[in-house]
Design an enzyme around this catalytic site. Structure first.
Site, PDB file in Angstrom:
ATOM      1  N   ASP A  68       0.947  -1.160  -0.201  1.00  0.00           N
ATOM      2  CA  ASP A  68       0.023   0.002   0.165  1.00  0.00           C
ATOM      3  C   ASP A  68       1.005   1.196   0.011  1.00  0.00           C
ATOM      4  O   ASP A  68       2.249   1.184   0.126  1.00  0.00           O
ATOM      5  CB  ASP A  68      -1.077   0.130   1.087  1.00  0.00           C
ATOM      6  CG  ASP A  68      -0.286  -0.565   2.564  1.00  0.00           C
ATOM      7  OD1 ASP A  68       1.085  -0.388   2.913  1.00  0.00           O
ATOM      8  OD2 ASP A  68      -1.124  -1.114   3.397  1.00  0.00           O
ATOM      9  N   ASP A 128      -8.477  -3.008  14.247  1.00  0.00           N
ATOM     10  CA  ASP A 128      -9.845  -3.327  13.715  1.00  0.00           C
ATOM     11  C   ASP A 128      -9.917  -4.381  12.702  1.00  0.00           C
ATOM     12  O   ASP A 128     -10.674  -4.613  12.148  1.00  0.00           O
ATOM     13  CB  ASP A 128     -10.308  -2.042  13.154  1.00  0.00           C
ATOM     14  CG  ASP A 128      -9.446  -1.249  12.152  1.00  0.00           C
ATOM     15  OD1 ASP A 128      -8.597  -2.306  11.582  1.00  0.00           O
ATOM     16  OD2 ASP A 128      -9.854  -0.337  11.576  1.00  0.00           O
ATOM     17  N   HIS A 130      -8.056  -4.627  10.065  1.00  0.00           N
ATOM     18  CA  HIS A 130      -7.572  -4.418   8.722  1.00  0.00           C
ATOM     19  C   HIS A 130      -6.255  -4.859   8.101  1.00  0.00           C
ATOM     20  O   HIS A 130      -5.379  -5.300   9.034  1.00  0.00           O
ATOM     21  CB  HIS A 130      -7.526  -2.899   8.158  1.00  0.00           C
ATOM     22  CG  HIS A 130      -6.571  -2.052   8.737  1.00  0.00           C
ATOM     23  ND1 HIS A 130      -6.726  -1.278   9.880  1.00  0.00           N
ATOM     24  CD2 HIS A 130      -5.161  -2.108   8.466  1.00  0.00           C
ATOM     25  CE1 HIS A 130      -5.444  -0.640  10.148  1.00  0.00           C
ATOM     26  NE2 HIS A 130      -4.724  -1.152   9.052  1.00  0.00           N
ATOM     27  N   GLU A 143      -9.829  -1.189   5.247  1.00  0.00           N
ATOM     28  CA  GLU A 143     -10.555  -1.047   6.331  1.00  0.00           C
ATOM     29  C   GLU A 143     -12.014  -1.644   6.539  1.00  0.00           C
ATOM     30  O   GLU A 143     -12.318  -2.439   5.641  1.00  0.00           O
ATOM     31  CB  GLU A 143     -10.828   0.551   6.828  1.00  0.00           C
ATOM     32  CG  GLU A 143      -9.535   1.733   6.639  1.00  0.00           C
ATOM     33  CD  GLU A 143      -9.059   1.498   7.978  1.00  0.00           C
ATOM     34  OE1 GLU A 143      -9.039   0.644   8.643  1.00  0.00           O
ATOM     35  OE2 GLU A 143      -8.374   2.649   8.047  1.00  0.00           O
TER      36      GLU A 143
END
Length: 261
Positions: free
Chosen positions: A67, A136, A138, A143
């Site tokens: 990314d 979370d 991801h 996300e």
């Protein structure tokens, strides 16, 4: 999905580095997908030690980026291209000519995303993709509630992710970009081997949801349950929420040594 519980981050780094080394001995020009952040550093350090010891040759290896921030100049010290050059390419003696990454400064971001997906396919696909995991759930910058079939695309970071990453920007969340280019979950799942490393108690809930929870977009990493060769390496703290931890330890201890991870 194979779950491997290790004593600490260093042990996890050594285990994964050896898997990369075995791959490179079999396929010297393997395409390694790499992640940024503090979690994978023990992997890169252990692999670098093997290169310096002469037990693995990375001269033909190729590196693919997971990314990138949108709008951050490529030479910015916290662009992921810069980070990977410092932490992976230079220590391993790999040149930028063997590096594949998306262009976060492109005028047409959508076209840049499509070009990167195409570039990965043209390169023969990722042989081993290393991942971290967010608190979370991801992976990459996919996300919660990302499509489980998503391709490389632009994403808006959650405020929590920006807060988590502020430590790389002098603690100033306002310096953290709002947007990123990330390999999609569908893109990640095309790698031949996916290895997720998680360390620390703060990742325990995300690990439990990934491994023992339902397949659900609310926990993007749970998509690894669909992969034919996914390995989740966790230290004792990150494994603290796993109900089947004893079983995972038993299966790893009793697997054939030649099988690796």
């Amino acid at each position: 999905m194979e779950i491997v519980i290790v004593p600490d981050a260093a042990a996890g780094g050594e285990l994964i580095a050896e898997a990369m080394a075995r791959l490179l001995r079999h396929k010297p020009d393997a395409l390694l997908g790499v992640a940024t952040g503090s979690t994978p550093l023990p992997v890169y350090q252990a692999l670098t030690a093997k290169v310096r010891a002469g037990t693995v040759d990375t001269s033909r290896a190729r590196i693919a980026q997971l990314d990138e921030y949108v709008g951050l100049p490529a030479d910015h010290p916290e662009s992921y291209r810069s980070v990977l050059r410092r932490e992976v390419l230079e220590p391993l003696g790999i040149g930028m000519d063997a590096f594949l990454g998306p262009d976060g400064t492109a005028t047409d971001i959508q076209a840049a995303c499509q070009a990167y997906d195409t570039g990965l396919a043209t390169a023969g696909g990722v042989d081993l993709q290393l991942l971290g995991i967010g608190t979370d759930g991801h992976i990459g910058f996919n996300e919660p509630c990302s499509s489980l079939r998503s391709r490389t695309r632009i994403k808006t970071l959650t405020q929590q992710t920006r807060i988590d990453n502020a430590r790389f920007f002098d603690g100033d969340v306002d310096q953290v970009p709002h947007h990123v280019i990330t390999q999609g979950i569908g893109t990640i799942l095309e790698a031949r081997h996916v290895v997720l490393l998680a360390t620390g108690e703060g990742k325990a809930d995300a690990v439990a949801a990934t491994v023992e929870g339902p397949l659900a977009a609310v926990c993007p990493a749970s998509a690894l349950q669909l992969h034919p060769h996914a390995t989740v390496v966790v230290d004792e703290a990150a494994a603290s929420g796993l109900k089947f931890a004893d079983y995972f330890r038993y299966t790893f201890v009793n697997k054939p040594e030649w099988q690796g991870i």
